[in-house]
Structure formats: structure tokens, C-alpha cells
Scaffold this active site. Structure first.
Site, PDB file in Angstrom:
ATOM      1  N   ASN A   7       0.869  -1.164   0.000  1.00 22.13           N
ATOM      2  CA  ASN A   7       0.000   0.000   0.000  1.00 22.13           C
ATOM      3  C   ASN A   7       0.915   1.226   0.000  1.00 22.13           C
ATOM      4  OD1 ASN A   7      -1.868   1.990   0.622  1.00 22.13           O
ATOM      5  ND2 ASN A   7      -3.005   0.698   2.052  1.00 22.13           N
ATOM      6  N   HIS A 195     -10.578   6.561  -2.106  1.00 19.62           N
ATOM      7  CA  HIS A 195     -10.820   5.797  -0.880  1.00 19.62           C
ATOM      8  C   HIS A 195     -11.807   4.653  -1.119  1.00 19.62           C
ATOM      9  CE1 HIS A 195      -9.926   9.626   1.760  1.00 19.62           C
ATOM     10  NE2 HIS A 195      -8.840   8.897   1.607  1.00 19.62           N
ATOM     11  N   ARG A 256      -5.975  19.598   3.456  1.00 21.93           N
ATOM     12  CA  ARG A 256      -6.560  19.887   2.133  1.00 21.93           C
ATOM     13  C   ARG A 256      -7.843  20.701   2.294  1.00 21.93           C
ATOM     14  NH1 ARG A 256      -6.681  13.901  -0.259  1.00 21.93           N
ATOM     15  NH2 ARG A 256      -5.208  13.314   1.363  1.00 21.93           N
ATOM     16  N   GLU A 399      -8.079  -1.838   4.725  1.00 25.13           N
ATOM     17  CA  GLU A 399      -7.778  -1.809   3.293  1.00 25.13           C
ATOM     18  C   GLU A 399      -6.895  -2.984   2.880  1.00 25.13           C
ATOM     19  OE1 GLU A 399      -6.031   2.070   2.833  1.00 25.13           O
ATOM     20  OE2 GLU A 399      -7.907   2.893   2.092  1.00 25.13           O
TER      21      GLU A 399
END
Ligand code: AMP
Length: 414
Positions: A7, A195, A256, A399
């Protein structure tokens, strides 16, 4: 079957090795269970600290740890060092590299072409390199990871790409199209969403935890980490999401901006001498919680500052919550109602206050949070009161397990 998962992010590389045999698969569908099994080995590379170096950390299921800082930033070399710990030294968990059956990669951008996980061929590799135009930070790191594995383990080891965009690939045109000239849409300027591996896997786990069929549920999943996004999921399919053409869109995040008036960018370019790189830095690294508070992108530090009366930390937090409430509400028409709100990632899994404050603003839906259960930070069970019209869950995002599941399914389908 040993599955290695890589990842790769912009500043870190997380990896783990799962040791699986057929006893793990459910009898009917060649699927691994929703509940993850612990990896045999976990490793990470931090490219940010110390400057000019890479820090490798490894731990095994037996509790053995190992750490080393390498003064080299050559990705294949550093990755080789990390992987060596799989078959050498105190952290050894396999006899040699040939014990790795499949390598699965999280790939951030697969465009509209890749709607599911796929075996990596030369064509897939080229596509991942081409999509770097749309994901300039992540896709090159993903591509280099694939090439490095070919060099380290040999070209014959099968590799799988699991795309962050795939879960969103079928959102309807009304959700995916920007109101700009249609020719730009035809050139690929559209909502992609990100995501997706996390949203899909927590949606599946939410259904499992509620004892319901995913096909019967309308969910909003809230991935709240350093990056933040929502997905509206009806009957197991994503129908809209808050990130867009890039991972800058939608919610306010750690550093962000999320959505802002695009006219601000024109103004800064025309009247304040900003360059494109200045704007990039402003929007990606100097905005969000960090930009508004002037303190930090880390919610824990924002909460600590609020406790000392820091006004801009309070404003940053209030804005973060307000944006969450309004963006969740904006997704409701796409679902026609809501059965469960699911929180995941660093903030979603851990912040009792964020869950409470978001839910307080959604009381008009009949959503009632059980504050005791929420305060206990319970995972995988509903945090709503019995009379709530909407369930609320906090689920640990897995994940890596989702990537291993995708590898397993491809291997058992072929
Ligand atoms: P992630 O990107 O999923 O690793 O999430 C990282 C972010 O989660 C950090 O920047 C923190 O803001 C946030 N976080 C982690 N632990 C906590 C906590 N206990 N309370 C509030 N926020 C947390």
C-alpha cells in the site's frame, strides 16, 4: 497461500503478509471471511523522516520487532531491505521469496477503464503509468512498487492491482459530470472518487455487523483520516461520493481545502501572483484544519488547543463538523433515505467528539446517538439508541485485508 500486500502512499509504504489456506475461505463463494485475520508480518517505510533517509519498521505476529534507518531514497533498494526481513533474520516468517504466491497493490487511479481488481499485465502497468496524469503523487509510487516487485521477486510472480477508484466507477452521470463544457468530460475531466477500497470494505463489514444484507441497505460511509471523503451506497453500489476529479474535492480535511469557490483560484492567479505550484501547495498542504487553525492538521492537536481557548482551533473544528453535516445531508437525495452512517479511519474510528457532533446535526433525520456507547468507542456494533431511525457504526478500515481478499478471489476465479 501467502499474499503480500503493498500500500504505497506519497510519503509512506505500508506492507503486510497474510498466510492463508483454504480453511479461511467460506465454502460457497471462494471468498475470504469479512473478518480479517492477523497478518504474519507487517512492515512500513517512512520516506519523510529523517530528511533524505527512509525508516523501515517491521513487526511479526509473534511480536518480534525490527527497525532501521537507511540513508538512501532509492525505492527498489529500500523495498528490497524491507522485504528481506520476510525471509531473513529475527523477523523471518517464510523460507524464501518463492513462498509468496501473489502480490496485491493498492493503486489509487484506474480511471474509468478499471472497474474491478485485475491481474497486472504490461498493458495494466502502462495504464497505471498513464493515469499518473490524474494522480501525480500516488500512481507513480504505485507503478514503481510494481516494477520493484518484478525486480526483487522476479517477473513471474503474479501481481494484482486493486483500484481506489473502482468502487466509484459506476456512479451515475448526474453525479459524475461537472457543469463545464461537455468536451472536457469526454477528455476524462469527471468525478472519479477515491478511498474506494475503504468505503467498499467498511460497507460490507457494516452490513455484516448489523446482520443485514448489503443489498437492502442505504449507507453513508465517512472515511475521516488525513484525507476525508463520504460515499453514498445504495444496495451495495456507490451512487455518489465527495471526492472528485482529484482527492482535493469535497470535505474539509487535515491539510486539504476540500471544495472552495473555483473563482478564488482565478483571483489568486490574477491578482496575488500565485503560480500553479503555489496553488497546489496552498490547497493540498496549507489548508483544511491546518490552514484555518494555523496550528496543525491533526485533530487531536486541534482539540487540545480548543481546551485552552484557542479561537481559530475552535473555528477550524466547527467548520470541519459543519462541512460534514452539510455534505452528508447533500447525499441523502441520492439514497432517498438512510439506514446507517458508518465512521472509519483515524478520526472516524477514534474521535468520540466528531461522531457526537456530526450526529447531533442530523437529529432531524430521527438519528439518535447513544452517548454512552459512543464514549466507549465501541467498534462493529450500532452506536445508535434503539429508537433511532438510523444506525451509527464505527468500523476499523481494513484496506490491506480488502486487497488480500481481492487477490484471493482472482486466484480462485481463474
Ligand atoms: P489516517 O489517515 O486514517 O491514519 O488518520 C490520521 C488522522 O486521524 C490524524 O491526523 C488524526 O487527526 C486522526 N486521529 C488519530 N487518532 C485520533 C484520536 N484518538 N482522536 C482524534 N483524532 C485522531
Amino acid at each position: 497461500m501467502n499474499i503480500l500486500v503493498l500500500n504505497a502512499g506519497s510519503s509512506s509504504q505500508k506492507s503486510c503478509l497474510y498466510g492463508l489456506d483454504d480453511s479461511f475461505a467460506t465454502p460457497k463463494a471462494s471468498r475470504l471471511p469479512a473478518e480479517p485475520i492477523p497478518p504474519l508480518w507487517e512492515g512500513s517505510i517512512d520516506w519523510t523522516y529523517p530528511a533524505g533517509a527512509a525508516t523501515i519498521k517491521v513487526k511479526t505476529a509473534k511480536g518480534t520487532g525490527w527497525q532501521q534507518t537507511i540513508h538512501d531514497r532509492d525505492q527498489p533498494k529500500v523495498l528490497q531491505q524491507l522485504l528481506n526481513t520476510l525471509w531473513q533474520g529475527e523477523t523471518q516468517v517464510i523460507a524464501d521469496p518463492s513462498a509468496i504466491a501473489i502480490v496485491g497493490h493498492r493503486v489509487v487511479h484506474g480511471g474509468q477503464r478499471y472497474r474491478a481488481s485485475t491481474w497486472i499485465t504490461d498493458e495494466v502497468k502502462q495504464a497505471i503509468a498513464d493515469f499518473a496524469e490524474f494522480a501525480p503523487v500516488h500512481n507513480p509510487a504505485n507503478f514503481q512498487g510494481i516494477v520493484a516487485i518484478e525486480q526483487i521477486l522476479g517477473p513471474s510472480v503474479p501481481q494484482v492491482a486493486v483500484f481506489d477508484t473502482a468502487f466509484h466507477a459506476d456512479i451515475p452521470p448526474t453525479a459524475a459530470t461537472y457543469a463545464i463544457p461537455y468536451e472536457l468530460y469526454q477528455q476524462g475531466i469527471r468525478k472519479y472518487g477515491f478511498h474506494g477500497i475503504s468505503h467498499q470494505s467498511v460497507a460490507e463489514r457494516a452490513a455484516h455487523c448489523l446482520g443485514r444484507d448489503l443489498a437492502d441497505l442505504r449507507l453513508i460511509t465517512c472515511h475521516l483520516g488525513n484525507g476525508c471523503s463520504l460515499a453514498a451506497i445504495a444496495h451495495g453500489r456507490c451512487v455518489d461520493t465527495t471526492m472528485g476529479f482529484t482527492p482535493l474535492a469535497g470535505l474539509m480535511m487535515g491539510a486539504r481545502s476540500g471544495d472552495i469557490d473555483p473563482g478564488i483560484l482565478l483571483h489568486l492567479l490574477r491578482h496575488h501572483g500565485y503560480t500553479v505550484d503555489d496553488l497546489d501547495r496552498l490547497l493540498n498542504q496549507e489548508s483544511g484544519l491546518k490552514g484555518v487553525s494555523g496550528l496543525s492538521n491533526d485533530l487531536r492537536q486541534i482539540r487540545a488547543a480548543i481546551a485552552t481557548g484557542h479561537e481559530r482551533a475552535q473555528l477550524a473544528y466547527d467548520l470541519y463538523i459543519y462541512r460534514l453535516r452539510t455534505e452528508i445531508s447533500a447525499l441523502l437525495p441520492a439514497l432517498g433515505g438512510l439506514d446507517a452512517l458508518v465512521f472509519t479511519a483515524g478520526v472516524g474510528e477514534n474521535s468520540v467528539e466528531v461522531r457526537a457532533d456530526v450526529c447531533a446535526g442530523l437529529a432531524f433525520l430521527g438519528l439518535r446517538l447513544d452517548h454512552d456507547r459512543n464514549a466507549q468507542n465501541l467498534k462493529d456494533v450500532s452506536l445508535a439508541t434503539p429508537d433511532s431511525t438510523v444506525d451509527v457504526l464505527a468500523i476499523h478500515t481494513e484496506e490491506d485485508w480488502a486487497i488480500a481478499q481481492a487477490c484471493w478471489q482472482l486466484a480462485h476465479a481463474s
